[in-house]
Each structure stands twice: as C-alpha cells, then as structure tokens.
Design a protein around this motif. Structure first.
Motif, PDB file in Angstrom:
ATOM      1  N   LEU A 166     -16.980 -50.251 -37.984  1.00  0.00           N
ATOM      2  CA  LEU A 166     -17.342 -50.378 -39.408  1.00  0.00           C
ATOM      3  C   LEU A 166     -16.165 -50.034 -40.299  1.00  0.00           C
ATOM      4  O   LEU A 166     -16.036 -50.547 -41.409  1.00  0.00           O
ATOM      5  N   TRP A 167     -15.275 -49.191 -39.854  1.00  0.00           N
ATOM      6  CA  TRP A 167     -14.157 -48.665 -40.657  1.00  0.00           C
ATOM      7  C   TRP A 167     -13.197 -49.760 -41.118  1.00  0.00           C
ATOM      8  O   TRP A 167     -12.565 -49.673 -42.159  1.00  0.00           O
ATOM      9  N   GLY A 168     -13.113 -50.842 -40.386  1.00  0.00           N
ATOM     10  CA  GLY A 168     -12.157 -51.902 -40.729  1.00  0.00           C
ATOM     11  C   GLY A 168     -12.396 -52.490 -42.110  1.00  0.00           C
ATOM     12  O   GLY A 168     -13.548 -52.692 -42.517  1.00  0.00           O
ATOM     13  N   PRO A 169     -11.311 -52.797 -42.869  1.00  0.00           N
ATOM     14  CA  PRO A 169     -11.460 -53.334 -44.227  1.00  0.00           C
ATOM     15  C   PRO A 169     -12.111 -54.720 -44.264  1.00  0.00           C
ATOM     16  O   PRO A 169     -12.597 -55.149 -45.299  1.00  0.00           O
ATOM     17  N   LEU A 170     -12.166 -55.412 -43.146  1.00  0.00           N
ATOM     18  CA  LEU A 170     -12.861 -56.706 -43.164  1.00  0.00           C
ATOM     19  C   LEU A 170     -14.365 -56.505 -43.025  1.00  0.00           C
ATOM     20  O   LEU A 170     -15.144 -57.426 -43.221  1.00  0.00           O
ATOM     21  N   HIS A 171     -14.771 -55.297 -42.649  1.00  0.00           N
ATOM     22  CA  HIS A 171     -16.197 -54.969 -42.441  1.00  0.00           C
ATOM     23  C   HIS A 171     -16.604 -53.882 -43.432  1.00  0.00           C
ATOM     24  O   HIS A 171     -16.417 -54.063 -44.626  1.00  0.00           O
ATOM     25  N   GLY A 172     -17.058 -52.751 -42.985  1.00  0.00           N
ATOM     26  CA  GLY A 172     -17.553 -51.725 -43.909  1.00  0.00           C
ATOM     27  C   GLY A 172     -16.471 -51.103 -44.766  1.00  0.00           C
ATOM     28  O   GLY A 172     -16.754 -50.571 -45.838  1.00  0.00           O
ATOM     29  N   GLY A 173     -15.225 -51.186 -44.316  1.00  0.00           N
ATOM     30  CA  GLY A 173     -14.129 -50.599 -45.090  1.00  0.00           C
ATOM     31  C   GLY A 173     -13.850 -51.378 -46.360  1.00  0.00           C
ATOM     32  O   GLY A 173     -13.041 -50.987 -47.195  1.00  0.00           O
ATOM     33  N   ALA A 174     -14.535 -52.519 -46.527  1.00  0.00           N
ATOM     34  CA  ALA A 174     -14.280 -53.371 -47.699  1.00  0.00           C
ATOM     35  C   ALA A 174     -14.694 -52.680 -48.992  1.00  0.00           C
ATOM     36  O   ALA A 174     -14.076 -52.902 -50.037  1.00  0.00           O
ATOM     37  N   ASN A 175     -15.728 -51.794 -48.943  1.00  0.00           N
ATOM     38  CA  ASN A 175     -16.154 -51.179 -50.210  1.00  0.00           C
ATOM     39  C   ASN A 175     -15.056 -50.296 -50.795  1.00  0.00           C
ATOM     40  O   ASN A 175     -14.844 -50.254 -52.003  1.00  0.00           O
ATOM     41  N   GLU A 176     -14.326 -49.619 -49.905  1.00  0.00           N
ATOM     42  CA  GLU A 176     -13.174 -48.815 -50.376  1.00  0.00           C
ATOM     43  C   GLU A 176     -12.061 -49.747 -50.858  1.00  0.00           C
ATOM     44  O   GLU A 176     -11.439 -49.533 -51.900  1.00  0.00           O
ATOM     45  N   ALA A 177     -11.856 -50.848 -50.117  1.00  0.00           N
ATOM     46  CA  ALA A 177     -10.802 -51.811 -50.478  1.00  0.00           C
ATOM     47  C   ALA A 177     -11.115 -52.499 -51.810  1.00  0.00           C
ATOM     48  O   ALA A 177     -10.206 -52.809 -52.594  1.00  0.00           O
ATOM     49  N   VAL A 178     -12.392 -52.721 -52.110  1.00  0.00           N
ATOM     50  CA  VAL A 178     -12.767 -53.351 -53.389  1.00  0.00           C
ATOM     51  C   VAL A 178     -12.352 -52.453 -54.549  1.00  0.00           C
ATOM     52  O   VAL A 178     -11.722 -52.905 -55.512  1.00  0.00           O
ATOM     53  N   ILE A 179     -12.631 -51.177 -54.444  1.00  0.00           N
ATOM     54  CA  ILE A 179     -12.283 -50.253 -55.545  1.00  0.00           C
ATOM     55  C   ILE A 179     -10.764 -50.179 -55.687  1.00  0.00           C
ATOM     56  O   ILE A 179     -10.233 -50.187 -56.797  1.00  0.00           O
ATOM     57  N   ASN A 180     -10.050 -50.140 -54.556  1.00  0.00           N
ATOM     58  CA  ASN A 180      -8.576 -50.146 -54.646  1.00  0.00           C
ATOM     59  C   ASN A 180      -8.096 -51.395 -55.384  1.00  0.00           C
ATOM     60  O   ASN A 180      -7.217 -51.331 -56.237  1.00  0.00           O
ATOM     61  N   MET A 181      -8.735 -52.538 -55.068  1.00  0.00           N
ATOM     62  CA  MET A 181      -8.348 -53.803 -55.715  1.00  0.00           C
ATOM     63  C   MET A 181      -8.665 -53.752 -57.213  1.00  0.00           C
ATOM     64  O   MET A 181      -7.825 -54.088 -58.061  1.00  0.00           O
ATOM     65  N   LEU A 182      -9.856 -53.269 -57.571  1.00  0.00           N
ATOM     66  CA  LEU A 182     -10.249 -53.215 -58.990  1.00  0.00           C
ATOM     67  C   LEU A 182      -9.373 -52.225 -59.761  1.00  0.00           C
ATOM     68  O   LEU A 182      -8.962 -52.476 -60.895  1.00  0.00           O
ATOM     69  N   GLU A 183      -9.046 -51.090 -59.123  1.00  0.00           N
ATOM     70  CA  GLU A 183      -8.170 -50.104 -59.789  1.00  0.00           C
ATOM     71  C   GLU A 183      -6.771 -50.677 -59.983  1.00  0.00           C
ATOM     72  O   GLU A 183      -6.130 -50.484 -61.020  1.00  0.00           O
ATOM     73  N   TYR A 184      -6.322 -51.463 -58.987  1.00  0.00           N
ATOM     74  CA  TYR A 184      -4.993 -52.104 -59.093  1.00  0.00           C
ATOM     75  C   TYR A 184      -4.982 -53.079 -60.272  1.00  0.00           C
ATOM     76  O   TYR A 184      -4.081 -53.057 -61.111  1.00  0.00           O
ATOM     77  N   ILE A 185      -6.050 -53.876 -60.370  1.00  0.00           N
ATOM     78  CA  ILE A 185      -6.153 -54.849 -61.476  1.00  0.00           C
ATOM     79  C   ILE A 185      -6.150 -54.098 -62.811  1.00  0.00           C
ATOM     80  O   ILE A 185      -5.436 -54.437 -63.747  1.00  0.00           O
ATOM     81  N   ASN A 186      -6.913 -53.007 -62.839  1.00  0.00           N
ATOM     82  CA  ASN A 186      -7.013 -52.211 -64.072  1.00  0.00           C
ATOM     83  C   ASN A 186      -5.637 -51.651 -64.474  1.00  0.00           C
ATOM     84  O   ASN A 186      -5.224 -51.727 -65.623  1.00  0.00           O
ATOM     85  N   MET A 187      -4.910 -51.159 -63.457  1.00  0.00           N
ATOM     86  CA  MET A 187      -3.580 -50.579 -63.726  1.00  0.00           C
ATOM     87  C   MET A 187      -2.606 -51.655 -64.203  1.00  0.00           C
ATOM     88  O   MET A 187      -1.715 -51.420 -65.006  1.00  0.00           O
ATOM     89  N   GLN A 188      -2.786 -52.882 -63.681  1.00  0.00           N
ATOM     90  CA  GLN A 188      -1.873 -53.976 -64.034  1.00  0.00           C
ATOM     91  C   GLN A 188      -2.271 -54.626 -65.366  1.00  0.00           C
ATOM     92  O   GLN A 188      -1.815 -55.706 -65.704  1.00  0.00           O
ATOM     93  N   GLY A 189      -3.242 -53.975 -66.072  1.00  0.00           N
ATOM     94  CA  GLY A 189      -3.614 -54.529 -67.382  1.00  0.00           C
ATOM     95  C   GLY A 189      -4.663 -55.610 -67.292  1.00  0.00           C
ATOM     96  O   GLY A 189      -4.870 -56.384 -68.217  1.00  0.00           O
ATOM     97  N   GLY A 190      -5.356 -55.696 -66.101  1.00  0.00           N
ATOM     98  CA  GLY A 190      -6.488 -56.618 -66.005  1.00  0.00           C
ATOM     99  C   GLY A 190      -6.106 -58.068 -65.788  1.00  0.00           C
ATOM    100  O   GLY A 190      -6.838 -58.975 -66.164  1.00  0.00           O
ATOM    101  N   ASP A 191      -4.961 -58.308 -65.127  1.00  0.00           N
ATOM    102  CA  ASP A 191      -4.521 -59.702 -64.905  1.00  0.00           C
ATOM    103  C   ASP A 191      -5.310 -60.302 -63.732  1.00  0.00           C
ATOM    104  O   ASP A 191      -4.877 -60.257 -62.584  1.00  0.00           O
ATOM    105  N   LEU A 192      -6.469 -60.878 -64.044  1.00  0.00           N
ATOM    106  CA  LEU A 192      -7.363 -61.392 -62.994  1.00  0.00           C
ATOM    107  C   LEU A 192      -6.798 -62.654 -62.348  1.00  0.00           C
ATOM    108  O   LEU A 192      -6.926 -62.867 -61.141  1.00  0.00           O
ATOM    109  N   GLU A 193      -6.164 -63.483 -63.184  1.00  0.00           N
ATOM    110  CA  GLU A 193      -5.638 -64.754 -62.643  1.00  0.00           C
ATOM    111  C   GLU A 193      -4.645 -64.485 -61.500  1.00  0.00           C
ATOM    112  O   GLU A 193      -4.630 -65.180 -60.505  1.00  0.00           O
ATOM    113  N   ALA A 194      -3.831 -63.429 -61.687  1.00  0.00           N
ATOM    114  CA  ALA A 194      -2.804 -63.123 -60.662  1.00  0.00           C
ATOM    115  C   ALA A 194      -3.480 -62.777 -59.331  1.00  0.00           C
ATOM    116  O   ALA A 194      -3.049 -63.211 -58.256  1.00  0.00           O
ATOM    117  N   VAL A 195      -4.599 -62.044 -59.418  1.00  0.00           N
ATOM    118  CA  VAL A 195      -5.311 -61.633 -58.197  1.00  0.00           C
ATOM    119  C   VAL A 195      -5.948 -62.852 -57.527  1.00  0.00           C
ATOM    120  O   VAL A 195      -5.855 -63.040 -56.316  1.00  0.00           O
TER     121      VAL A 195
END
Ligand code: SDX
Length: 431
Positions: free
Chosen positions: A262-291
């Motif tokens: 479950l720990w793998g980011p392709l499986h249950g680890g994705a919930n942690e990876a989602v927040i990392n992704m959203l925080e990264y977008i937030n830090m980058q000023g919300g550039d969604l197109e780039a993501v």
C-alpha cells in the motif's frame, strides 16, 4: 461460490492445438474463461503483466463496476454504508458477510474493547524506532512483530474470527497514534472505550490538545473516510495479502506485506503524493497548466497524482464521497483550505482535457482525502497510514475468505524466460 459454469463454450486454437474452456459467470454477470488447465493442455501460458486481464480468485466481498463507477460491499451500495454505518459495522459486514444485529454488534464491540490497548512492551518497541522512520515503515514492521507478542496465533476464535483479526483492528490505530506521539516526545494515551473507533484514534493521537467538540467533528469525517477505504476487491495490497496467505503464513505476516504494498505512491501512497503535488503548485503560484503539461509529457515521469485507476474508467465514486466529506469538515471546523480550491481547479482542467478523457483518467479516492487529513492536523507522512487503517477490514476479510476457500492454492505465477540460452561454464581463469 455463486459461480455459474457454462460448459465448453470458448475455444483457443493455435499451432494445431485446441483448448476448450468453460465460461464462468459471476453473480453480477462478470465473465471469465477457466484457464486452470490451459498449460497442461496446450503447453502455453497466458502472459498478463500487472494482471489487468487476469482473475486470481472469485470473491463475494466487493463488486466494482469500473465503467459505471459502482462499488458495493456484500450487495450494499458504498454510499448507503458511508451515510448510515460506522467503520466497525462495515468491518463486520466485510469480514462476516452480514451487517451485525444489535446483539452481534455489542459482542463484536466487546471484543474490540477487550483488545483496545497497547501493552508496555509494544509501547517500548515503538519508542525505540528512529524518530525519522516513516510511519508506514513503523506500522509494517510492528504488525509483523506482533507474532512475537501473541503466540496464540489463530487459536482464540470470535465467531470465525481469529482473535488476531480483532487485534489488528484495534492495535493498528493505536500503533499509528502512539508512533505520532513518541516521535514528538509525548507519552502514550490509553484509549477511552466510551469513544467510537475513529474518535478513539484521534483521542489517542491528540489527547486533550483537541477539544471534544472539535474531535467529534473530525471523528464524523474520519469514520466515513475509513469506510470508503475499507475494501476495493483485488487491488495491489489486498492481492498481496492473499498471495502471502497462500503460503499459510500467519495473519500478521500477510497484513505486514499488504502494508508494504500500500505504501507505494502508485497505490495508497498517492494520498501523500497528491498533497505534495498541490503544495508544490501552491508554492509555484498556482500554475496549473505547467502541471498538466508535465503530466501529459511522455518524457516526464511526473503523473497527476490522485488521477487514474486500473478499474474505474469514470469518476471514482469514493472521490465523490471524499469531496463531500472535505467540504462538510471544513465548514464544521470553520477553516479554509486553499489546496482544495487548487484541487478543484486542477480537476476541472483535467476532466476537460482530451489527454485525460481519452485515457479515462478521473479523480480517484486519493485526490481529495489528503485535504481532509490536513484539515484535521494529521501530518502528511501519516496519510497512507490512515488508508491502511481503513483498508485493514478489507485485508482481513479477504484473508478470511481465502482461508475458507477449499480450492485455494499457493500463488505461483509462471513467466516467459527471455534470458541467455544454454552455454558451457567458463572457469574464472579463462574469462
Ligand atoms: C489506489 O486498484 C485499486 O483498487 C487501488 C485503489 C484501492 O482502493 O485499493 O483504488 C487505491 O491505488 C488508487 C490509485 C492511486 N494512484 C494514483 O493516483 C497515482 C497516479 N495514477 C497512476 O499512476 C495510474 O493511473 C494507476 C497506477 C492508478 C493505474 O495505472 P494503470 O492502470 O497501470 O494505467 P497505465 O499506467 O497503463 O496508464 C494508461 C495511460 C498511460 O498513457 P499511454 O501510455 O496510454 O499514453 O494513462 C496514463 C499513462 O501514462 N496515465 C496517466 C496517469 N495515470 C495513467 N498520465 C498522467 N497522470 C496519471 N495519473
């Protein structure tokens, strides 16, 4: 086994050989070819990396319709269970096949309460892990070590439940909660059996630092989140629990392996990876197109975390429930969460983008759940532990179902060898 067999209605012909197979039809009309004698009769195997087209078992626990975005546990719609049950009721249903009567529930709860503690030696074991250990690593290894604490493996019974099954339902949240506290130099908090399952976890974790009113609001949300994570048929971690159980390994070994999967980011680890992704977008000023651009770039290993699913070719029904839980939680707590707005904007762009639509990529269960855990003050590194807390009921239900299957065999897939063919040995002096 609610499986209808239509005799000899499919044939596979190649190299002058003909394999005639029965058609196996499940209670919801799913169809499978009986390939159990295929290699004996043809000498060939079926190659299916990732098992996208291969059934490993029959099961009566959960039915998914990936095309319609449906999920039912023992015939009940997940939405109905999330709206009307608590997690332990759903755990009982998954493991024993029926929703409990009031008497059965009281008995089950009594067993849970009897085992609702971490003994001093288990606390001591937890206290000795390096503080920087990832909570999933701690959970997996402590679960595996439980065989050392409970030698009566599979002896004590509660209905058909080994007491070990009840112990895993009770110890998992307490291991998670105490690990959180000992990493911060805080003492173990003995659980309070007057509280419900989710609220007890929050109390064991936060103690009095969270007011009872706030804790009740969080517990209401967490019970639903545990329910939507409870089971999902033959996903990676549940299949792992079945595979390990197939060697007659004990329940702690099987579940410990499931936690690792479950720990793998392709499986249950994705919930942690989602927040990392959203925080990264937030830090980058919300550039969604780039993501979005990166997610579509074949040369970039970045993926839109929380999007896509092997089974669902439409919106994951659990994502709908999770989003509603997040909205209610934020309103009840009176807090704003900017990451939710970013997630919603990202979802809107993606589900209108042909790259995602053409590949049937929609939000899955992990896309919104992290924003709820964040609002509860749960650290990111524990998000997948909460997934494991919910999935514990499903792992145990499948383990019990597997053990009861008289046709069960040890899991041992075949392969097609593509390495160097036979050659003579060359002594080192001549290489
Ligand atoms: C869970 O199985 C379960 O039931 C799991 C689960 C459960 O309850 O147990 O539902 C929990 O694990 C949910 C999934 C959480 N993981 C993620 O959110 C990680 C991001 N998603 C992916 O990595 C992916 O979608 C998977 C792992 C979920 C599914 O992978 P598949 O079925 O093997 O799909 P694939 O990798 O073959 O992708 C098909 C295509 C590929 O593009 P092409 O080669 O066809 O051009 O879709 C693309 C992929 O590149 N793709 C994505 C993508 N997911 C798939 N592209 C960008 N972002 C993504 N998220």
């Amino acid at each position: 086994m609610n499986l209808e067999t239509k005799k000899d209605v499919a044939t596979v012909e190649f190299q002058g050989k003909t394999y005639t197979t029965d058609l196996l039809v499940g209670s919801e009309g799913e169809v499978g070819l009986d390939m159990r004698d295929f290699r004996n009769q043809t000498g060939a195997i079926c190659l299916d990396p990732g098992f996208g087209n291969t059934g490993s078992c029959t099961s009566a626990i959960t039915f998914l319709d990936g095309e319609k975005g449906l999920i039912r546990h023992r015939g009940y719609k997940l939405q109905d269970l999330a709206d009307n049950c608590n997690y332990l009721e759903v755990a009982y249903l998954l493991m024993l096949g029926e929703l409990p009567t009031p008497y059965q529930y009281r008995q089950f709860l009594g067993k849970i309460h009897e085992n609702n503690f971490l003994g001093p030696s288990l606390q001591e074991l937890l206290n000795h892990y390096p503080t920087q250990s990832h909570p999933m690593a701690v959970l997996a290894s402590v679960v595996l070590s439980l065989t050392g604490f409970y030698s009566d493996l599979g002896v004590d019974k509660f209905y058909e439940l080994d007491l070990d099954v009840v112990r895993l339902l009770t110890k998992t949240p307490l291991i998670a909660a105490h690990n959180y506290r000992r990493k911060r130099g805080m003492k173990y908090i003995p659980p309070d059996n007057n509280l419900g399952y989710a609220e007890n976890f929050l109390y064991s974790m936060f103690g009095r630092s969270v007011s009872p009113e706030r804790r009740k609001i969080m517990a209401k949300a967490l019970e639903k989140l545990l329910i939507i994570h409870a089971d999902h048929e033959q996903n990676c971690s549940t299949s792992t629990v079945r595979v390990i159980s197939s060697s007659n390994a004990n329940v702690y070994a099987a579940v410990g392996g499931g936690i690792g999967a479950l720990w793998g980011p392709l499986h249950g680890g994705a919930n942690e990876a989602v927040i990392n992704m959203l925080e990264y977008i937030n830090m980058q000023g919300g550039d969604l197109e780039a993501v979005i651009k990166r997610a579509k770039d074949k040369n970039d290993e970045f993926r839109l975390m929380g999007f896509g699913h092997r089974v669902y070719k439409t919106y994951d029904p659990r994502a709908h429930i999770a989003k509603k839980v997040v909205d209610e939680l934020l309103e009840d707590l009176g807090v704003e969460e900017p990451l939710v707005d970013i997630a919603m904007k990202l979802e809107k762009i993606a589900i209108e983008d042909d790259y995602f639509v053409s590949r049937n990529l929609y939000p899955n269960v992990d896309f919104y759940t992290g924003t709820a855990y964040k609002a509860m003050g749960i650290p990111k590194e524990m998000f997948t532990v909460l997934f494991a807390m919910g999935r514990m009921a499903g792992w145990l239900a499948h383990l019990l179902e597997f053990r009861a299957d008289e046709s069960r065999r040890i899991s041992r897939p075949r392969q097609i060898y593509t390495g160097v063919t036979a050659r003579d040995f060359v002594p080192m002096t001549e290489r």
